[in-house]
Scaffold this active site. Structure first.
Site, short mmCIF file in Angstrom:
data_model
loop_
_atom_site.label_atom_id
_atom_site.label_comp_id
_atom_site.label_asym_id
_atom_site.label_seq_id
_atom_site.Cartn_x
_atom_site.Cartn_y
_atom_site.Cartn_z
N HIS A 1 1.82 5.06 5.24
CA HIS A 1 1.49 6.46 4.91
C HIS A 1 1.95 7.44 6.00
O HIS A 1 1.94 8.64 5.78
CB HIS A 1 -0.03 6.63 4.74
CG HIS A 1 -0.59 5.91 3.56
ND1 HIS A 1 -0.08 6.06 2.30
CD2 HIS A 1 -1.62 5.03 3.45
CE1 HIS A 1 -0.78 5.29 1.46
NE2 HIS A 1 -1.71 4.66 2.14
C1 X5A Z 1 -2.61 1.55 4.47
C2 X5A Z 1 -3.66 1.93 3.47
C3 X5A Z 1 -5.24 3.53 2.68
C4 X5A Z 1 -5.70 4.90 2.94
C5 X5A Z 1 -6.82 5.28 2.02
C6 X5A Z 1 -7.39 6.62 2.38
N1 X5A Z 1 -4.23 3.11 3.60
N2 X5A Z 1 -8.46 6.98 1.53
O1 X5A Z 1 -3.99 1.11 2.62
ZN ZN Z 2 -3.23 0.63 0.88
#
Ligand code: X5A
Ligand code: ZN
Length: 837
Positions: A246
């Site tokens: 992300h």
């Molecule tokens: C890497 C990953 C999830 C973020 C969720 C935020 N991130 N609500 O799985």
């Molecule tokens: Zn994830």
């Protein structure tokens, strides 16, 4: 504290040493983890008496086994020569090791203000749970870089800190600097910190150790990939955290700081050049990897394929990038510039996807594209949050499912596969899933799948991707022709063509023309939707028909599946009703309720039909609009509403929210119900309402309709459902044919007094008066193309121009065309009234 001096203490994996020290005894401390690798050989032999049953190398006992081909229990005869050593070197792939990146120091990034029972899901124990499971399963040795035997254990690869220069292949220098500075921020300030002042951080927690762990995580991913490219290992599992997919160019986000996988990608491209030019990043984390997509969006040599829960843009990361770019996890984001076609999003529209759905997507999209791309290296952005048991993902993928996906990907790039951990938050689920993946990397075949049938939603979701991606990948069918459809092919949806043809026919025969309908978005599909005979305002009975579009019956070529015009028919039973009504001096308003309302852009070649709820809502609005603008103030002597399916829903909705208006003017509501729930009319305030509806309705319900199965079969339906009549099974068209006499009789009976009271016109004269205009002096216009209007530029009510210059009829009066001949009814002037919105 200088953390780079990695002491023994740091390198040891504290808790695990005690529990699994006695390697070989396999004391599995992780309670529920067990593997079905050692089936009872005797049982197996009895159940499956095949000659080569001895797969596990244990001696076979028991009598049930056929021994004729003798491979299973081959024994050297006493006088036989012992075989010579092999002529060839060991198989390069089979005999090389799987690598493992794991470093306990990545556990130091923790949430500083942790409320006891509210532990953040991105928990330091995640990587430990996976490592412990590897050890427990006999895949890894907890001490040192490799175990006692290199053939058996995964080979340990050291993680290292990523360099600034490497990070800047993907992120900005400011981003690097901001992350570095975190180590010196006083703890109490960390919580309120903003990377971009004025914008709250999006799903990250910060600690003084964050820069250190994030650097090890990215460095771990790099070393994992390098080890493969340098030929040290055949494939790798990098058990790293914090995750990365992300993280964007200048944003930490979604528990991520550095985009580990993209950084490793760019480092390898640079270091290994032509040997590692094309990289496939396969992201099976349940979330869309917005960071990876962004970092590689215009790179033709990086193919990013992501399978993720999307929920039509409502699942994380649902919003735009910080600078307000649109939703980007959808199937329409395919890359840009030279990278066009090198971004493949497979967005699930619903939660709950499982092995069969993922395998289906792999078979239909991922593998065909991946094989065509022919990568030099495969990196899996391996989040295990689509796993069964994960609290964030709500999906159902099992360890066997992950193993199968891994196995398929291992057929690419000569087996060069680097698995890099991303998300996944149920410690038990991620441990089991990662272990299944690691075993597969090491050469074990995947466990059998339990789930074999993809869900309808998954098939639909995948179909959409195939259509989109078929523009870029020659291995995908059917080819998407929408680009050419809109352009050189002059494509037009048949339902628009048909409705226009109907409008022309109904104009030619009955002078029916479009009633102006002002809708917020005047879409193509609304053109010609409502057609009326010119006398619809007069003192005579009015029949309003709300119907489904005509049915198309096609006999496709059995060989090619092609639908040709000469083998396609159009049936339109509604025409029978219009014919009858016009012949009997009724005015008619004919309302076509399309199954799909084409949107303005209409870029997609395939459109599913709109949901029944949506269509009913639209139809109700339309009927309410028509009632207010075209029916209510008429001189009509009677008003009949007749509706099939969606039309039925619309009529009942209208009646229920307009009790008084309906009771005052509506003569009879006639419904044909097949594929929709049967609606009832009841009023909280008026006991007579259901009674009135019963007396003023005729409701034909298909005999298979579950209304008849749900209710008490011995009793007559309740009055509030109207005057229900069972109709034999068939299509709506067949129902309309079946009951036309009944409807005509009702219409005749209800209007008998009016018919008796009108001045007598003999049949001959009447026939002349009803003659359609002769084509010589009444050229068929293209009826009703209305400009999309906004309220402020509404033209004066009355006659106004449609874009092609013909006049279109406006609400409440006005003549559609210059009067034709002498017998065209001259409209009497009417009070003007703007159409309601
Ligand atoms: C890497 C990953 C999830 C973020 C969720 C935020 N991130 N609500 O799985
Ligand atoms: Zn994830």
């Amino acid at each position: 504290m200088d953390l780079d001096v990695s002491t023994d203490i740091l390198m040891q994996d504290g808790d695990i040493v005690a529990s699994t020290e006695t390697q070989g005894q396999q004391s599995v401390s992780n309670t529920e983890i067990s593997f079905k690798t050692e089936p009872n050989v005797n049982e197996y032999a009895k159940a499956k008496p095949e000659p080569s049953g001895n797969l596990l190398g244990s001696p076979l006992k028991g009598g049930g086994l056929k021994r004729d081909n003798g491979i299973a229990d081959w024994q050297p005869k006493s006088n036989q020569v012992i075989p010579r050593p092999p002529k060839f070197p060991p198989l390069p792939y089979a005999s090389s090791q799987t690598g493992l990146v794991y470093d306990v120091r990545m556990r130091f990034h923790v949430e500083t203000v942790s409320i006891e029972d509210d532990i953040h899901p991105e928990d330091p124990r995640r990587i430990h749970a996976i490592f412990e499971s590897f050890v427990g399963a006999g895949l890894a040795w907890e001490k040192g870089n490799s175990g006692p035997s290199n053939d058996y254990y995964m080979g340990r690869i050291d993680a290292r800190k990523v360099t600034k220069e490497e990070v800047c292949l993907v992120h900005t220098e400011e981003h690097w600097n901001w992350i570095q500075a975190l180590s010196a921020v006083p703890m109490e300030d960390l919580e309120e910190l903003e990377q971009h002042p004025g914008t709250k951080m999006d799903s990250v927690y910060l600690s003084n150790m964050t820069p250190y762990c994030a650097a090890l995580s990215a460095g771990g991913a790099i070393e994992a990939c390098r080890a493969i490219m340098l030929g040290k290992v055949k494939n790798v599992f990098a058990v790293i955290r914090p995750p990365g997919h992300h993280a964007e160019r200048e944003d930490a986000k979604g528990f991520c700081f550095f985009d580990n996988v993209s950084i490793a990608t760019k480092v390898c491209q640079r270091e290994f050049g032509e040997r590692c030019r094309k990289i496939l990043i396969l992201d099976w984390d349940v979330h869309h990897g917005n960071g990876i997509q962004q970092a590689n969006y215009d790179d033709p040599n990086v193919l990013y394929i992501s399978l993720h829960l999307h929920e039509r843009g409502r699942f994380y990361p649902e919003h735009s990038y910080r600078d307000k770019r649109g939703p980007y996890g959808d199937h329409l984001h395919c890359g840009d510039g030279a990278g066009l076609g090198k971004n493949v999003n497979i967005p699930w529209s619903k939660k709950g996807m499982g092995d069969a759905d993922y395998v289906y997507a792999f078979q239909q999209v991922v593998m065909p594209i991946a094989i065509e791309f022919d990568p030099d290296l495969v990196i899996i952005a391996a989040g295990f949050d689509a796993a069964k048991g994960d609290m964030l993902g709500g999906c159902m993928v099992t360890p066997a499912g992950y193993a199968h996906m891994t196995h398929m990907l291992m057929s690419l790039a000569q087996g060069r596969v680097a698995v890099c951990l991303e998300g996944g938050y149920n410690l038990d689920s991620i441990a089991r899933s990662a272990t299944a993946v690691a075993r597969t990397l090491m050469g074990e075949p995947p466990e059998r799948l339990q789930e074999l049938h993809p869900s309808i939603t998954a098939v639909d979701d995948v179909k959409l991707v195939v259509r989109q991606q078929s523009r870029f990948w020659s291995s995908l069918y059917p080819r998407d022709i929408s680009a050419r459809l809109a352009g050189s092919l002059h494509g037009e949806r048949m339902h628009d063509v048909v409705r226009r043809w109907q409008a022309t026919t109904l104009w030619d025969e009955y002078e029916m023309s479009s009633l102006f309908v002002y809708k917020e978005q005047l879409s193509k599909a609304f053109e010609n939707q409502v057609l009326a005979t010119p006398n619809y305002t007069e003192a005579r009975p009015l029949l309003v028909i709300l119907h489904d579009p005509p049915e198309m019956i096609a006999s496709p070529d059995p060989r090619t599946g092609k639908v040709e015009l000469h083998n396609t028919w159009l049936t339109d039973i509604v025409k029978t009703y219009i014919d009858w009504a016009v012949k009997h001096d009724f005015a008619v308003i004919d309302v076509n309720l399309p199954k799909h309302v084409s949107d303005a852009e209409d870029s997609q070649i395939h459109q599913p039909e709109d949901s029944m709820e949506y269509r009913t809502r639209e139809a109700t609005q339309l009927l309410t609009y028509l009632w207010g603008n075209y029916i209510e103030l008429n001189d009509s002597t009677h008003v009949f509403l007749m509706g099939s399916n969606t039309g039925h829903g619309a009529i009942i909705n209208f009646i229920k929210s307009n009790e008084e208006r309906a009771q005052e003017q509506l003569t009879t509501a006639i419904s044909f119900v097949k594929d929709v729930p049967l609606q009832s009319c009841r009023s909280a305030t008026n006991d007579q309402f259901a009674q009135w509806y019963y007396a003023s309705s005729l409701v034909f319900v298909e005999e298979d309709h579950n209304f008849f199965w749900l209710g008490d079969l011995t009793r007559k339906p309740k009055k509030r459902f109207g005057k229900v009549q069972k109709s034999p099974t068939g299509t709506i068209s067949e129902m309309l044919i079946e009951h036309k006499e009944a409807v005509f009789n009702l219409l005749t009976a209800e209007t008998a007094d009016w018919r008796a009271a009108r001045p007598h016109i003999d049949d001959e004269e009447m026939a002349t008066a009803r003659m359609p205009p002769i084509s010589n002096f009444a050229p068929s216009p293209r009826p009703g193309n209305f400009p999309a209007l906004n309220p402020t530029s509404m033209p004066p009510v009355g006659t106004f121009l449609s874009p092609n210059g013909t006049t279109a009829r406006s609400p409440r009066g006005g003549s559609p065309l210059p009067p034709v001949g002498n017998f065209a009814p001259s409209p009497k002037p009417r009070s003007s009234r703007s159409p309601a919105r």
